[in-house]
Design a protein around this motif. Structure first.
Motif, short mmCIF file in Angstrom:
data_model
loop_
_atom_site.label_atom_id
_atom_site.label_comp_id
_atom_site.label_asym_id
_atom_site.label_seq_id
_atom_site.Cartn_x
_atom_site.Cartn_y
_atom_site.Cartn_z
N GLN A 1 0.85 -1.19 0.00
CA GLN A 1 0.00 0.00 0.00
C GLN A 1 0.89 1.24 0.00
N SER B 1 0.97 6.50 2.63
CA SER B 1 1.57 7.48 3.53
C SER B 1 2.80 8.13 2.92
N SER C 1 -1.67 10.73 9.08
CA SER C 1 -3.06 10.92 9.53
C SER C 1 -3.81 11.80 8.54
N TRP D 1 6.68 4.12 5.07
CA TRP D 1 6.02 3.05 5.84
C TRP D 1 5.33 2.03 4.93
N GLU E 1 -5.89 8.73 18.11
CA GLU E 1 -6.44 10.08 18.30
C GLU E 1 -7.30 10.47 17.10
C1 LIG Z 1 3.34 -1.10 11.31
C2 LIG Z 1 2.90 -0.03 10.36
C3 LIG Z 1 2.68 -0.37 9.05
C4 LIG Z 1 2.30 0.59 8.14
N1 LIG Z 1 2.13 0.22 6.85
C5 LIG Z 1 1.79 1.14 5.93
C6 LIG Z 1 1.68 0.78 4.56
O1 LIG Z 1 1.85 -0.38 4.18
N2 LIG Z 1 1.39 1.73 3.67
C7 LIG Z 1 1.15 3.02 4.04
O2 LIG Z 1 0.85 3.82 3.17
N3 LIG Z 1 1.26 3.42 5.33
C8 LIG Z 1 1.58 2.50 6.28
N4 LIG Z 1 1.71 2.88 7.60
C9 LIG Z 1 1.59 4.29 7.95
C10 LIG Z 1 0.37 4.63 8.78
O3 LIG Z 1 -0.80 4.60 8.02
C11 LIG Z 1 0.64 6.00 9.41
O4 LIG Z 1 1.71 5.80 10.32
C12 LIG Z 1 -0.55 6.57 10.13
O5 LIG Z 1 -1.54 6.95 9.20
C13 LIG Z 1 -0.18 7.77 11.02
O6 LIG Z 1 0.50 8.71 10.28
P1 LIG Z 1 1.94 9.31 10.75
O7 LIG Z 1 2.80 8.15 11.11
O8 LIG Z 1 2.39 10.23 9.67
O9 LIG Z 1 1.64 10.12 12.06
P2 LIG Z 1 1.09 11.60 12.18
O10 LIG Z 1 -0.08 11.76 11.29
O11 LIG Z 1 2.23 12.55 12.01
O12 LIG Z 1 0.61 11.61 13.67
C14 LIG Z 1 1.50 11.76 14.76
C15 LIG Z 1 0.66 11.89 16.03
O13 LIG Z 1 -0.20 13.03 15.93
C16 LIG Z 1 -1.55 12.67 16.14
N5 LIG Z 1 -2.45 13.47 15.29
C17 LIG Z 1 -2.30 13.71 13.97
N6 LIG Z 1 -3.35 14.45 13.53
C18 LIG Z 1 -4.17 14.65 14.60
C19 LIG Z 1 -5.42 15.31 14.80
N7 LIG Z 1 -6.05 15.91 13.77
N8 LIG Z 1 -5.96 15.28 16.03
C20 LIG Z 1 -5.35 14.67 17.08
N9 LIG Z 1 -4.17 14.04 16.96
C21 LIG Z 1 -3.59 14.02 15.74
C22 LIG Z 1 -1.61 11.19 15.74
O14 LIG Z 1 -2.72 10.57 16.28
C23 LIG Z 1 -0.27 10.69 16.24
O15 LIG Z 1 -0.35 10.38 17.59
C24 LIG Z 1 2.10 1.94 8.55
C25 LIG Z 1 2.32 2.30 9.88
C26 LIG Z 1 2.72 1.32 10.78
C27 LIG Z 1 2.93 1.73 12.20
#
Ligand SMILES: Cc1cc2nc3c(=O)[nH]c(=O)nc-3n(C[C@H](O)[C@H](O)[C@H](O)COP(=O)(O)OP(=O)(O)OC[C@H]3O[C@@H](n4cnc5c(N)ncnc54)[C@H](O)[C@@H]3O)c2cc1C
Length: 407
Positions: A129, A132, A138, A165, A377
């Motif tokens: 996928q 991200s 998020s 990711w 969240e």
């Molecule tokens: C094991 C694993 C596998 C994954 N595999 C894939 C994959 O195959 N393909 C892919 O595309 N992605 C993948 N991901 C990515 C995953 O979808 C993202 O990590 C996830 O969507 C969160 O985005 P971020 O890591 O950028 O965190 P951020 O969006 O930067 O968030 C960081 C923190 O801020 C908080 N936050 C952000 N916005 C808000 C808001 N509006 N209100 C309150 N709190 C908020 C979040 O809840 C979090 O605690 C994977 C992630 C993991 C951990």
């Protein structure tokens, strides 16, 4: 809703159990078994092939497309029975069956369905996928990877950008990819969805080392990657609708059917407490296990309700996030409890105690579910706004052309 099996469902469960008892043991991973990613992937494919040969792959997909054409409850029953075995069926295979296939089935052309669905159900085609990005997790609709039409009149698309990711992108055959094709539109509108052959020149995957020691996911760089227009899924600019279909599959698939607590009860019942009884005689331990089991049952029933909605053609929407939220928290708690039950051995296992090594690994790994597929969240926000009708977050970027946004 009656959670007991109807006579037909009981017969189906018995059939599934018998088939699994005959075939699953050959594929079960033994405790402590760690293998190179390539071997894990091969084992995942082998299990998919076995499922397909036995008629257990794609239970809810139409027969014409290689599935079995059954309704939702049978899939839940099979998942429950399959979840009793430690099978090589992690994201390597489930991204294909649980995320790529639903979007292809819903938004794909007949040619795309014929090309991908059966091959995926057989384990011949595997998926990653590519959603991200460094600044779009998020807030997925903030993604910047862009696609423009090639200037040679072919209709092909040229893609440039970076994803992150991307689980198993280094070993899978195809990717589901969302990119920006019109930056003059608001951020959710100018997106387009593609399937991309991971061997296309210009795609480079760089593994990311995780705290667990594994490297399941990658940074994926796309440099002048050429994608034929025939690999577009849905209409140009309609990529967000495809993303929503994928994320729904991801949330509904969040392991609520997998038993995590029963093995702990078995462990506590079999472990002497040093006073002539077992750990289960300890009231505090019993209480913790009972709570975890009750939560797990709640998830299971809630998930059955959501799947029933889907099988009737209804859209659970943000409700799907509730099961994922409940599962992620309980999964982490259960893994913490597993480690706690081992006492000091959980911190310092005896040499050769591979089972505790697994428990430690699972404990570290269990944090990921609270992030992957939608962070806690963010799911809470969605539930507050869309299920409970509470006021929404202030969104300054909603109707603004993406190219005018700063950040
Ligand atoms: C094991 C694993 C596998 C994954 N595999 C894939 C994959 O195959 N393909 C892919 O595309 N992605 C993948 N991901 C990515 C995953 O979808 C993202 O990590 C996830 O969507 C969160 O985005 P971020 O890591 O950028 O965190 P951020 O969006 O930067 O968030 C960081 C923190 O801020 C908080 N936050 C952000 N916005 C808000 C808001 N509006 N209100 C309150 N709190 C908020 C979040 O809840 C979090 O605690 C994977 C992630 C993991 C951990």
């Amino acid at each position: 809703m009656d959670f007991n099996d109807s006579p037909a469902e009981a017969a189906f469960r018995a059939e599934a159990r018998a088939w699994l008892a005959a075939h699953a043991p050959a594929h079960v991973l033994t405790p402590g078994e760690k293998m190179p990613d390539t071997e894990e992937a091969d084992r995942g494919r082998a299990w998919m092939r076995a499922l397909y040969a036995g008629g257990w792959s794609g239970l809810t997909f139409p027969k014409a497309l290689g599935g079995r054409g059954l309704s939702g409850p049978e899939a839940v029953i099979f998942a429950e029975e399959e979840g009793k075995y430690q099978l090589p069926k992690g994201p390597f295979t489930s991204i294909g069956t649980g995320m790529a296939l639903p979007v292809i089935a819903k938004h794909g052309s007949d040619e795309q369905k014929a090309r991908f669905i059966e091959a995926t159900l057989k384990g011949d085609t595997t998926w990653c996928q590519l959603f991200s990005e460094p600044a779009a997790g998020s807030d997925l609709a903030a993604l910047r990877t862009k696609a423009v039409r090639a200037d040679d009149g072919s209709g092909d698309w040229i893609v440039n950008g970076q994803k992150v990711w991307s689980s198993w992108a280094h070993l899978t055959d195809w990717g589901i990819l969302v990119v920006r094709t019109d930056p003059t539109l608001p951020k959710h509108k100018g997106l387009t969805f593609f399937v991309v052959d991971m061997k296309t020149p210009g795609i480079e995957t760089r593994p990311i080392r995780q705290i667990s020691g594994a490297s399941e996911f990658n940074e994926t760089f796309l440099t002048d990657v050429r994608i034929p227009d025939a690999n577009r899924l849905g209409a140009e600019g309609e990529g967000w609708a495809c993303c929503m279909t994928v994320l729904m599959g991801e949330r509904l698939g969040s392991g609520a059917h997998r038993s995590g607590v029963e093995p702990l009860i078995d462990y506590a019942a079999a472990t002497p407490d040093g006073h002539g009884g077992t750990m289960l005689d300890d009231r505090a331990i019993r209480q913790q296990l009972a709570e975890a089991l009750a939560e797990e049952q709640g998830e299971r029933f809630f998930q059955a309700r959501l799947r029933t909605m889907v099988s009737k053609g209804e859209n659970p929407g943000a409700l799907a996030g509730m099961v994922k939220l409940a599962y992620a928290g309980r999964y982490q708690k259960t893994n913490g409890l597993a480690l706690e039950l081992r006492g000091l051995a959980g911190i310092a296992p005896e040499a050769g105690d591979t089972a505790t090594g697994d428990v430690q690994y699972d404990y570290i790994y269990s944090t990921v579910m609270r992030i992957a597929g939608g962070a806690d969240e963010v799911l809470r926000n969605q539930i507050a706004e869309r299920v409970l009708g509470m006021p929404g977050e202030v969104r300054m970027d909603k109707n603004v052309p993406f190219e005018t946004l700063k950040g």
